[in-house]
Design a protein around this motif. Structure first.
Motif, mmCIF file in Angstrom:
data_model
loop_
_atom_site.group_PDB
_atom_site.id
_atom_site.type_symbol
_atom_site.label_atom_id
_atom_site.label_comp_id
_atom_site.label_asym_id
_atom_site.label_seq_id
_atom_site.Cartn_x
_atom_site.Cartn_y
_atom_site.Cartn_z
ATOM 1 N N ASP A 344 0.823 -1.207 0.000
ATOM 2 C CA ASP A 344 0.000 0.000 0.000
ATOM 3 C C ASP A 344 0.861 1.263 0.000
ATOM 4 N N PHE A 345 2.028 1.188 0.647
ATOM 5 C CA PHE A 345 2.947 2.333 0.636
ATOM 6 C C PHE A 345 3.297 2.728 -0.790
ATOM 7 N N PHE A 346 3.680 1.755 -1.578
ATOM 8 C CA PHE A 346 4.075 2.058 -2.951
ATOM 9 C C PHE A 346 2.861 2.382 -3.827
ATOM 10 N N THR A 347 1.716 1.774 -3.510
ATOM 11 C CA THR A 347 0.485 2.102 -4.244
ATOM 12 C C THR A 347 0.116 3.571 -4.047
ATOM 13 N N TYR A 348 0.136 4.029 -2.808
ATOM 14 C CA TYR A 348 -0.265 5.410 -2.527
ATOM 15 C C TYR A 348 0.849 6.406 -2.827
ATOM 16 N N PHE A 349 2.083 5.926 -2.852
ATOM 17 C CA PHE A 349 3.169 6.784 -3.306
ATOM 18 C C PHE A 349 2.947 7.128 -4.772
ATOM 19 N N GLY A 350 2.564 6.128 -5.564
ATOM 20 C CA GLY A 350 2.226 6.371 -6.967
ATOM 21 C C GLY A 350 1.012 7.267 -7.108
ATOM 22 N N ALA A 351 0.010 7.059 -6.241
ATOM 23 C CA ALA A 351 -1.192 7.884 -6.279
ATOM 24 C C ALA A 351 -0.870 9.334 -5.937
#
Length: 403
Positions: A344-351
């Protein structure tokens, strides 16, 4: 009542309360999207500021998921969930008083961090109550709370804005999350972590896992699509098609409804593709790319709504694979929450990167460049999933040969 039957009923109650709790935070997250046309029309915020809020939420949420994912492997789940709901509720209530922009940014950031405290602990509860195979099935049902929350967020916040005004789109959802915190406390306070610390893998060693390192890339890329659909959908229909809030709600509601279908059919997709979450993600990325092409053209609003719905459903399926199913592979070491937090860290970093960039691009060039980037992102991610599938087949072959 037999002990086994009582345990099953208790587990169902825990599932139900956690489901409602996670649904409630989306009501306290989608409010900014549904309120954005009114906030912009009243000169409270502009498109760039809305993009900044989206970016702040995503970046802080990403960091929070990373930090809280690790913490959730050791602390009692109820403590993380109740604390998150309390802070999210208080933050939203204060935003409802529409303070200066810098204060809204700080409060929205606090809301983001608070919401990041929930999912890893909820997934941890599932892994503590069920075996790995059963936990995968239960988790695939739990993630439908995201789509239900999106639907509830659109309907409920649209009703609140129309009936009471934009302020209450933050005050009322804030109050709901506070109430849900109390329910979570009374139903989950006796659940304790039971994994030996000797089995637990450090974050440093987790990154030595080749599969985890590679899957991080599409996780980050799909994040630039998933949450930006929710952030921009109401404003997109209002500005491109000049549709008023009440009417645009009918279009944007269609998007999370199809997303809900995408999440609910995940168990079927998982079975069709041989219980392989990477295959599910690969075909979902291809579907997302095809739908994104339709958004590049000046199509009628209903076609745009269908295309965005397909994209949302596809990335919802991908998100389930990355954040909910893949982390359960680390259940034996007690790293379910940690890996879920990393994903989720990398998912929301992209977001967060996407929200920041899209805010300025939309202000100057409109929405077409954003949709073009979604098509490119989906194709690149599909290519990476092919590499992951080949690596997984090779590892399975090597293991078979050694046996």
């Amino acid at each position: 009542m037999p002990m086994m039957k009582k345990k099953r009923l208790n587990n169902k109650l825990i599932f139900f309360i956690c489901y409602l709790a996670y649904t409630s935070i989306y009501v306290a997250r989608l409010n900014i999207s549904m309120a954005s046309p009114s906030l912009k029309a009243d000169d409270i915020l502009n498109a760039a500021q809305i993009g900044i809020l989206g970016s702040v939420f995503s970046c802080i949420y990403a960091c929070g998921r990373f930090i809280n994912g690790k913490i959730s492997d050791s602390l009692p789940p109820w403590l993380m969930i109740c604390s998150g709901l309390a802070v999210a509720g208080i933050s939203n209530i204060f935003i409802g008083y529409l303070p200066p922009f810098i204060a809204i940014v700080m409060l929205w950031g606090a809301n983001a961090y608070a919401q990041s405290m929930l999912w890893s602990s909820i997934l941890r509860i599932v892994s503590l109550l069920y075996s790995e195979d059963k936990a995968r099935k239960i988790s695939s049902y739990m993630v439908t709370a995201v789509a239900v929350g999106n639907i509830a967020g659109i309907l409920f916040n649209n009703f609140i804005i129309a009936r009471f005004g934009v302020r209450f789109a933050f005050i009322i959802p804030g109050g709901i999350t506070l109430i849900m915190g109390a329910f979570v406390f009374f139903t989950t306070k006796n659940i304790k972590n039971n994994v030996s610390s000797k089995k637990h893998i450090s974050v440093h060693k987790l990154f030595q896992n080749n599969e985890l390192r590679l899957i991080i890339i599409p996780a980050m890329l799909h994040g630039a699509i998933k949450d930006n659909i929710s952030l921009w959908m109401a404003l997109f229909f209002a500005e491109r098609y000049h549709i008023q809030l009440n009417s645009s709600a009918n279009f944007v509601l269609f998007i999370p409804i199809i997303g809900f279908v995408g999440r609910t059919i995940y168990p079927l997709c998982y079975k069709v593709f041989g219980d392989n979450e990477h295959k599910v993600a690969f075909f979902s990325f291809l579907l997302c790319a095809v739908a994104a092409v339709m958004c590049l053209f000046d199509v009628p609003p209903i076609i745009a709504a269908v295309s965005l719905s397909i994209i949302y459903a596809a990335v919802s399926i991908v998100n389930t694979s990355f954040v909910s199913i893949f982390p359960l592979s680390f259940q034996s070491s007690g790293n379910v929450a940690s890996v879920s937090g990393l994903m989720d860290f990398f998912t929301y970093f992209g977001a967060g990167i996407g929200s920041f960039v899209y805010g300025f691009i939309i202000e100057k060039y409109g929405y077409t460049p954003m949709f073009f980037s979604w098509m490119a992102i989906s194709l690149v991610s599909a290519g990476i999933m092919i590499v992951l599938l080949k690596k997984k087949r090779y590892v399975a072959y090597e293991k078979e040969q050694n046996n």
